[in-house]
Design a protein around this motif. Structure first.
Motif, PDB file in Angstrom:
ATOM      1  N   SER A 190     -12.396 -18.796 -61.594  1.00 56.67           N
ATOM      2  CA  SER A 190     -12.970 -18.634 -62.928  1.00 56.67           C
ATOM      3  C   SER A 190     -14.116 -19.618 -63.157  1.00 56.67           C
ATOM      4  O   SER A 190     -15.181 -19.246 -63.669  1.00 56.67           O
ATOM      5  N   ALA A 191     -13.902 -20.867 -62.776  1.00 58.57           N
ATOM      6  CA  ALA A 191     -14.932 -21.882 -62.984  1.00 58.57           C
ATOM      7  C   ALA A 191     -16.175 -21.596 -62.140  1.00 58.57           C
ATOM      8  O   ALA A 191     -17.309 -21.678 -62.645  1.00 58.57           O
ATOM      9  N   MET A 192     -15.993 -21.262 -60.871  1.00 57.47           N
ATOM     10  CA  MET A 192     -17.143 -21.009 -60.007  1.00 57.47           C
ATOM     11  C   MET A 192     -17.882 -19.749 -60.424  1.00 57.47           C
ATOM     12  O   MET A 192     -19.113 -19.702 -60.375  1.00 57.47           O
ATOM     13  N   THR A 228     -12.806 -26.963 -47.167  1.00 53.56           N
ATOM     14  CA  THR A 228     -14.087 -27.259 -47.806  1.00 53.56           C
ATOM     15  C   THR A 228     -14.270 -26.370 -49.036  1.00 53.56           C
ATOM     16  O   THR A 228     -13.576 -25.350 -49.193  1.00 53.56           O
ATOM     17  N   PRO A 229     -15.203 -26.705 -49.910  1.00 49.01           N
ATOM     18  CA  PRO A 229     -15.498 -25.819 -51.047  1.00 49.01           C
ATOM     19  C   PRO A 229     -15.880 -24.403 -50.604  1.00 49.01           C
ATOM     20  O   PRO A 229     -15.529 -23.427 -51.266  1.00 49.01           O
ATOM     21  N   ASP A 230     -16.583 -24.279 -49.473  1.00 46.49           N
ATOM     22  CA  ASP A 230     -16.916 -22.947 -48.963  1.00 46.49           C
ATOM     23  C   ASP A 230     -15.658 -22.164 -48.573  1.00 46.49           C
ATOM     24  O   ASP A 230     -15.593 -20.948 -48.742  1.00 46.49           O
ATOM     25  N   ASP A 231     -14.657 -22.882 -48.056  1.00 42.13           N
ATOM     26  CA  ASP A 231     -13.390 -22.235 -47.719  1.00 42.13           C
ATOM     27  C   ASP A 231     -12.736 -21.675 -48.985  1.00 42.13           C
ATOM     28  O   ASP A 231     -12.198 -20.570 -48.979  1.00 42.13           O
ATOM     29  N   ILE A 232     -12.796 -22.445 -50.055  1.00 40.41           N
ATOM     30  CA  ILE A 232     -12.194 -22.011 -51.329  1.00 40.41           C
ATOM     31  C   ILE A 232     -12.935 -20.773 -51.842  1.00 40.41           C
ATOM     32  O   ILE A 232     -12.326 -19.796 -52.291  1.00 40.41           O
ATOM     33  N   ARG A 233     -14.265 -20.804 -51.734  1.00 38.75           N
ATOM     34  CA  ARG A 233     -15.054 -19.630 -52.171  1.00 38.75           C
ATOM     35  C   ARG A 233     -14.655 -18.380 -51.382  1.00 38.75           C
ATOM     36  O   ARG A 233     -14.513 -17.297 -51.944  1.00 38.75           O
ATOM     37  N   ALA A 234     -14.480 -18.540 -50.094  1.00 40.56           N
ATOM     38  CA  ALA A 234     -14.108 -17.403 -49.270  1.00 40.56           C
ATOM     39  C   ALA A 234     -12.712 -16.895 -49.632  1.00 40.56           C
ATOM     40  O   ALA A 234     -12.473 -15.678 -49.652  1.00 40.56           O
ATOM     41  N   MET A 235     -11.815 -17.792 -49.958  1.00 36.93           N
ATOM     42  CA  MET A 235     -10.443 -17.416 -50.264  1.00 36.93           C
ATOM     43  C   MET A 235     -10.364 -16.579 -51.536  1.00 36.93           C
ATOM     44  O   MET A 235      -9.502 -15.701 -51.661  1.00 36.93           O
ATOM     45  N   VAL A 236     -11.260 -16.841 -52.502  1.00 43.46           N
ATOM     46  CA  VAL A 236     -11.205 -16.117 -53.772  1.00 43.46           C
ATOM     47  C   VAL A 236     -12.202 -14.973 -53.828  1.00 43.46           C
ATOM     48  O   VAL A 236     -12.312 -14.278 -54.849  1.00 43.46           O
ATOM     49  N   GLY A 237     -12.971 -14.793 -52.750  1.00 44.97           N
ATOM     50  CA  GLY A 237     -13.867 -13.647 -52.695  1.00 44.97           C
ATOM     51  C   GLY A 237     -15.229 -13.870 -53.309  1.00 44.97           C
ATOM     52  O   GLY A 237     -15.891 -12.921 -53.747  1.00 44.97           O
ATOM     53  N   LEU A 238     -15.707 -15.103 -53.337  1.00 41.10           N
ATOM     54  CA  LEU A 238     -17.048 -15.395 -53.845  1.00 41.10           C
ATOM     55  C   LEU A 238     -17.981 -15.673 -52.667  1.00 41.10           C
ATOM     56  O   LEU A 238     -17.630 -16.488 -51.816  1.00 41.10           O
TER      57      LEU A 238
END
Length: 283
Positions: free
Chosen positions: A20-22, A273-283
């Motif tokens: 939600s935040a990203m 990493t933050p990129d890993d988190i983005r990938a996990m949530v589909g961003l």
């Protein structure tokens, strides 16, 4: 464009919060706008300084930035009371002394049909205290909005959805006053232990921060009609709404703050990493 992320400091941020935040930050950045952070800490019984500090740390780690100072709801009680005073003077509020058990018993009574109706806040209030005479100034009791009285003279409640509701709703969303009276009812706008409520505070704060696009989960889609009603009553602008998908666990359940295994801090400790988190949530 002005978006915001408004977490409560009552536990660790998890993947759903990160999404939600990203998403809110990305939307603002793509339009050359501003992303804001707001701390929704009106529930002082559950809010903790360490969780607020963790929010800042996790969001900065994700690469998010926002203007300072951060708005904190616990510092805005005077603004919420002013909004309540306005609604009270117009005769739209009434004090309520009912407890949850009282509401359940009244809503389940034979004359009410036997089965309670559920709305965005749970059981739709059966109106037990609605007829109690109002006297004097704004009381310190819990306060409810008389939904039928509030909607007199209003043909429809509308807002624009640029994301999608739980059933794929998008575009211009319209609700009739009768649907709000029967399906939402007389919602609480001030709790006895807070002097305000989520619904009232979020509306007042979004206006104060000039939020143009509210980005939040689909679990809050039904609450949006409440917020639009309060915006109309208080003379505040209605933002565009973007309700997004919910991040769920392997069993399809929506993530909760108690789900420490999916807390951002846990992933950080594991070396993601933050990129890993983005990938996990589909961003």
């Amino acid at each position: 464009m002005r978006t915001r992320f408004a977490p409560s400091p009552t536990g660790p941020l998890h993947l759903g919060h990160a999404y939600s935040a990203m998403l809110a930050s990305d939307l603002a950045a793509s339009a050359g706008g501003t992303f804001l952070l707001r701390i929704e800490d009106i529930d002082q019984g559950r809010a903790r300084p360490q969780w607020e500090a963790q929010i800042y740390e996790d969001l900065h780690w994700l690469g998010l930035e926002w203007p300072e100072p951060v708005m904190r709801q616990s510092e805005r009680l005077a603004e919420y009371r002013a909004a309540l005073e306005l609604l009270w003077r117009r005769g739209l509020l009434y004090p309520c002394t009912c407890r949850r058990r009282d509401i359940l018993e009244a809503a389940s009574a034979p004359q009410e049909g036997g089965e309670p109706v559920y709305g965005p806040d749970g059981i739709v209030y059966p109106g037990t205290c609605r007829g109690v005479p109002r006297t004097g100034a704004l009381p310190a009791d819990a306060l409810r909005l008389d939904m039928r009285r509030a909607l007199q003279g209003i043909d429809t409640i509308e807002f624009t959805e640029i994301g999608a509701g739980p059933d794929g709703e998008s575009g211009r969303i319209s609700l009739s006053p009768e649907a709000l009276v029967t399906g939402v009812g007389d919602i609480v706008v001030a709790r006895r232990d807070m002097g305000t409520s989520y619904h009232l505070s979020v509306v007042v704060d979004d206006a104060a921060q000039s939020i143009t696009h509210v980005v939040r989960g689909r679990d809050l889609f039904e609450a949006t009609s409440i917020h639009v009603v309060l915006q109309r009553l208080l003379g505040l602008p209605t933002p565009l709404y973007h309700h997004h998908k919910l991040i769920r666990d392997a069993d399809g359940k929506r993530l909760a703050k108690r789900d420490d295994a999916r807390a951002i801090a846990t992933y950080r400790a594991e070396g993601l990493t933050p990129d890993d988190i983005r990938a996990m949530v589909g961003l």
